[in-house]
Design a protein around this motif. Structure first.
Motif, PDB file in Angstrom:
ATOM      1  N   LYS A 154       0.818  -1.205   0.000  1.00 13.31           N
ATOM      2  CA  LYS A 154       0.000   0.000   0.000  1.00 13.31           C
ATOM      3  C   LYS A 154       0.854   1.257   0.000  1.00 13.31           C
ATOM      4  O   LYS A 154       0.464   2.301  -0.498  1.00 13.31           O
ATOM      5  N   LYS A 199       4.445   3.040  -4.622  1.00  8.75           N
ATOM      6  CA  LYS A 199       3.880   3.624  -5.822  1.00  8.75           C
ATOM      7  C   LYS A 199       4.607   3.020  -7.017  1.00  8.75           C
ATOM      8  O   LYS A 199       5.818   2.973  -7.043  1.00  8.75           O
ATOM      9  N   GLU A 218      -5.497 -10.918  -7.960  1.00  6.02           N
ATOM     10  CA  GLU A 218      -4.070 -11.131  -7.713  1.00  6.02           C
ATOM     11  C   GLU A 218      -3.573 -12.448  -8.282  1.00  6.02           C
ATOM     12  O   GLU A 218      -2.403 -12.823  -8.084  1.00  6.02           O
ATOM     13  N   THR A 259       0.292  -5.981 -11.919  1.00  2.00           N
ATOM     14  CA  THR A 259      -0.352  -5.741 -10.635  1.00  2.00           C
ATOM     15  C   THR A 259      -1.822  -5.397 -10.841  1.00  2.00           C
ATOM     16  O   THR A 259      -2.175  -4.649 -11.745  1.00  2.00           O
ATOM     17  N   ASN A 260      -2.690  -5.975  -9.997  1.00  2.00           N
ATOM     18  CA  ASN A 260      -4.133  -5.752 -10.169  1.00  2.00           C
ATOM     19  C   ASN A 260      -4.579  -4.424  -9.554  1.00  2.00           C
ATOM     20  O   ASN A 260      -5.409  -4.360  -8.673  1.00  2.00           O
ATOM     21  N   ASP A 261      -4.007  -3.354 -10.090  1.00  2.00           N
ATOM     22  CA  ASP A 261      -4.372  -2.002  -9.694  1.00  2.00           C
ATOM     23  C   ASP A 261      -5.102  -1.354 -10.870  1.00  2.00           C
ATOM     24  O   ASP A 261      -4.651  -1.443 -12.014  1.00  2.00           O
ATOM     25  N   GLN A 262      -6.231  -0.710 -10.617  1.00  2.00           N
ATOM     26  CA  GLN A 262      -7.051  -0.170 -11.695  1.00  2.00           C
ATOM     27  C   GLN A 262      -6.286   0.832 -12.556  1.00  2.00           C
ATOM     28  O   GLN A 262      -6.372   0.798 -13.786  1.00  2.00           O
ATOM     29  N   ARG A 287      -3.104   0.920 -12.944  1.00  2.00           N
ATOM     30  CA  ARG A 287      -2.077   0.152 -13.671  1.00  2.00           C
ATOM     31  C   ARG A 287      -2.684  -0.541 -14.889  1.00  2.00           C
ATOM     32  O   ARG A 287      -2.118  -0.534 -15.989  1.00  2.00           O
TER      33      ARG A 287
END
Length: 714
Positions: A92, A95, A613, A619-622, A624
């Motif tokens: 978390k 970045k 995941e 990476t499962n970041d929106q 990204r």
């Protein structure tokens, strides 16, 4: 299996998945699987022993082993939950950092005449710095125009133009990092102290290169390579010569990456000096990623008679599949380089397989350089990004290949996982060994040979006894014949340095001294981005997961028509047509999970798992995923050969899959990568016998377990 912490979206797809590491290994439970596999092997040994003694296998023993497995799994599950919780809290804070360069190079062929090296050496000595200074000015002009035209804002977005903050993993950096530098004035540490330093946009770029990456030092802008805050930027050239830039310092001591804006289009221009000089090239290729790591435009920067010492790096990461393991790789590497680059086979003076990380093959490379090239001219380390040029540069710097008195005067190049670290030319003077020194070196190598043989036998014994892959890694010792241990001996890996103090003594090499007047130099050059590589699409965290750090363990699975396998979220392979099943052997980082499904469901499964995941990379970041490129494909036909893999389907920077159909059986496959980059069919296969290293099939899955043969051969 217990799925109480598994993403519900993945569980909802369970009936469409033939195999999924995320589910069947319970997320990243590779250690647990290894323990269960070891228990299974021990159980089979007990059963065989009991059968030989004509005794009945004990039901109680079976129940005890079963209970013990379940107990171990539950205990390990608790440990994994704690680890996952800690990792999630850490993630978390992070970045994502994206690679700071463009993905496409542009090159230009210039006809030049070869010049005598003696006459041109002094004329060209400042050429690299002049070229790089032009890059800075060009960058500033483009950046100014872009911001003014697009957003109508000034070049410096902050209200206070001299307080621009660098972008990157700053959470890793302590506020007192500038005290690591000797020239920093500690009296500046007060309540108004700016821990990121002050920039001066109106200042001039110095002519002094950073000792770590080669970029010219300056205090203009943190986003330009070579930046040092005004508090550290000394006007005294003698101080700057022993200083590294902010970016290199963060990489070396804090394992932290900064975002920098660099266009690599002009970097090959720095190498065109090779065409005008009498010099040799050490062409470095990453054995885990070729032909994608072979620069196809090599021919444009070299003279037709320039000798090439071809070096295959990272051989320590490859499992040995046969007794002729090294010979097969050398032959395939040389043939591939000739085919991709178009250079003549006669230009390749020598082929060597090395590990710049473990030292394997380095002494043999030095022997060939000193015997075949001697001291005829300069030597340039050339290759794509992330092939290990800077690691090899540092190793040669601290060996018999460097002038004895210069070893402690030249700073080590910055080495990191992130590609594109070296941004300009770095160099050290090459030793011209006289007969006395040559004899001393030969005597040292002969004396060490006996101990190396004994060490190798001990490592083989320990590997067979423990199965620890550490003992199977190819290693070598790089020594020095003419001097005592250097200050660099304990600090070849910058990430292992215990002290953050940059220099305890201001030392640097003065090229104007008479003893360096007729020196030949070994140059570390900037890495070029091959359009087939996907490294520039990944974040720093994703790179650490994608690039293997230890011997690659081959994973073999049974593949049937109309089935699809995903390698993380980056690679995909479809079995389109074929009469029978085929065996596929995947060579990739063990941290990249695999997922197998029917081709009919592949598109739906890919899109849904990207948001979980389960794929790990990306990476499962929106945010990204918004910029993650779509997968594009290329069809490949393969015909089986007898008793070995017919060839490899190379997936750029991800790894490769060895394809093993039945003899004379033709199959049609479709491979996918981001933007369709770096999809090749490599034949013959790099490790063609590796399919025979598999163990028995894991019940209920298409995967084979790791066989005992792999352990014996490695």
């Amino acid at each position: 299996m217990i799925f109480n912490i598994v993403n519900p979206k993945v569980l909802s797809l369970r009936n469409k998945l033939l195999y999924c590491d995320y589910l069947d290994y319970e997320k990243m439970g590779y250690v647990k699987h290894k323990k269960i596999e070891k228990q299974r092997i021990e159980q089979e040994k007990i059963m065989r022993f009991e059968m030989n003694e004509k005794k009945t296998y004990s039901v109680m023993l079976n129940e005890w082993i079963k209970d013990k497995k379940e107990t171990d799994i539950l205990e390990e599950k608790k440990d994994e939950e704690k680890i996952d919780k800690c990792e999630n809290e850490t993630v978390k804070k992070q970045k994502p950092i994206y690679m700071p360069y463009a993905a496409v190079d542009s090159y230009e062929i210039i006809d030049t005449k070869i010049l005598d090296d003696t006459n041109t050496e002094k004329e060209n000595i400042n050429l690299p710095n002049e070229k790089y200074e032009e890059l800075y000015e060009k960058y500033l002009q483009i950046k100014q125009n872009t911001l003014n035209n697009g957003k109508n804002i000034p070049i410096f977005e902050d209200v206070e133009k001299n307080n621009k903050i660098p972008k990157g993993e700053l959470w890793k950096i302590p506020s007192t990092w500038m005290t690591d530098y000797e020239q920093f004035d500690d009296t500046l540490l007060n309540e108004h102290y700016n821990c990121y330093g002050t920039s001066d946009p109106d200042s001039e770029v110095s002519s002094i290169p950073c000792g770590g990456c080669g970029a010219l030092l300056h205090c203009k802008d943190p986003e330009i390579p070579g930046y040092l805050p005004l508090e550290l930027f000394s006007k005294n050239d003698e101080d700057l010569k022993s200083t590294i830039c902010q970016r290199c310092h963060f990489l070396k001591f804090y394992n932290s990456a900064l975002e920098v804006k660099v266009s690599i289009e002009d970097y090959p221009n720095l190498l065109k000096i090779i065409k005008t000089k009498r010099c040799a090239i050490i062409l470095i290729v990453d054995l885990t990623d070729f032909p994608c790591s072979i620069w196809p435009d090599l021919k444009t920067i070299m003279h037709p008679f320039t000798p090439i010492f071809l070096v295959g790096n990272k051989v320590d990461l490859l499992p040995r599949d046969s007794p002729k393991f090294l010979e097969n790789i050398k032959q395939l590497l040389a043939n591939t380089v000739v085919h991709i680059t178009g250079v003549k086979k006669e230009n390749i003076t020598h082929v060597e397989l090395i590990s710049a990380k473990t030292g394997y093959g380095i002494e043999q490379l030095i022997n060939k350089l000193q015997y075949k090239w001697k001291h005829k001219g300069d030597v340039y380390l050339v290759g794509c990004t992330n092939v290990g040029k800077s690691s090899l540069f540092n190793t040669l710097l601290n060996s018999d290949y460097c002038k004895v008195k210069a070893i402690d005067l030249v700073q080590c190049a910055t080495v990191s996982t992130w590609p594109g670290t070296t941004l300009n030319l770095l160099k050290f003077p090459i030793l011209n060994p006289n007969m006395k020194k040559y004899i001393l070196r030969i005597q040292r190598l002969i004396n060490e040979k006996f101990y190396r043989i004994q060490e190798s036998k001990y490592r083989d014994y320990k590997f067979k006894e423990t199965g620890n892959m550490m003992f199977a890694t190819l290693e070598g010792h790089v020594g020095k014949s003419f001097t005592k241990n250097s200050r660099k001996d304990d600090n070849m890996d910058p990430f292992l340095e215990k002290s953050h103090k940059v220099m305890t003594k201001k030392i640097f090499l003065n090229e104007s001294e008479q003893k360096y007047e007729h020196s030949r130099w070994c140059y570390d050059t900037p890495g070029t981005i091959q359009k087939d590589q996907i490294l520039d699409l990944l974040t720093t965290d994703e790179l650490l997961l994608t690039l293997p750090q230890e011997i690659i363990t081959p994973r073999t699975f049974m593949f049937r028509p109309k089935q699809t396998i995903f390698v993380a979220g980056m690679g995909r392979l479809d079995y389109l047509e074929g009469e029978y099943f085929i065996r596929c052997t995947l060579f990739a980082s063990k941290k990249l999970p695999i997922t197998i499904c029917y081709t009919f469901d592949a598109e739906e499964i890919y899109n849904q798992l990207l948001e979980t995941e389960a794929f790990v990379v990306p990476t499962n970041d929106q945010n990204r995923l918004k910029i993650w490129p779509k997968l594009q494909s290329k069809e490949i036909k393969v015909t089986g050969v007898k008793n070995e893999s017919a060839g490899d389907i190379v997936l750029s920077s991800i790894g490769w899959i060895a394809i093993t159909p039945f003899e004379n059986n033709s199959v049609s496959l479709r491979a996918w990568t981001p933007e369709g980059r770096g999809i090749y069919f490599r034949s013959p296969a790099l490790l063609s016998k590796s399919v025979h290293l598999r163990g028995p099939r894991i019940q209920g899955t298409p995967l084979y377990s790791l066989g005992q043969k792999f352990r014996t051969l490695s």
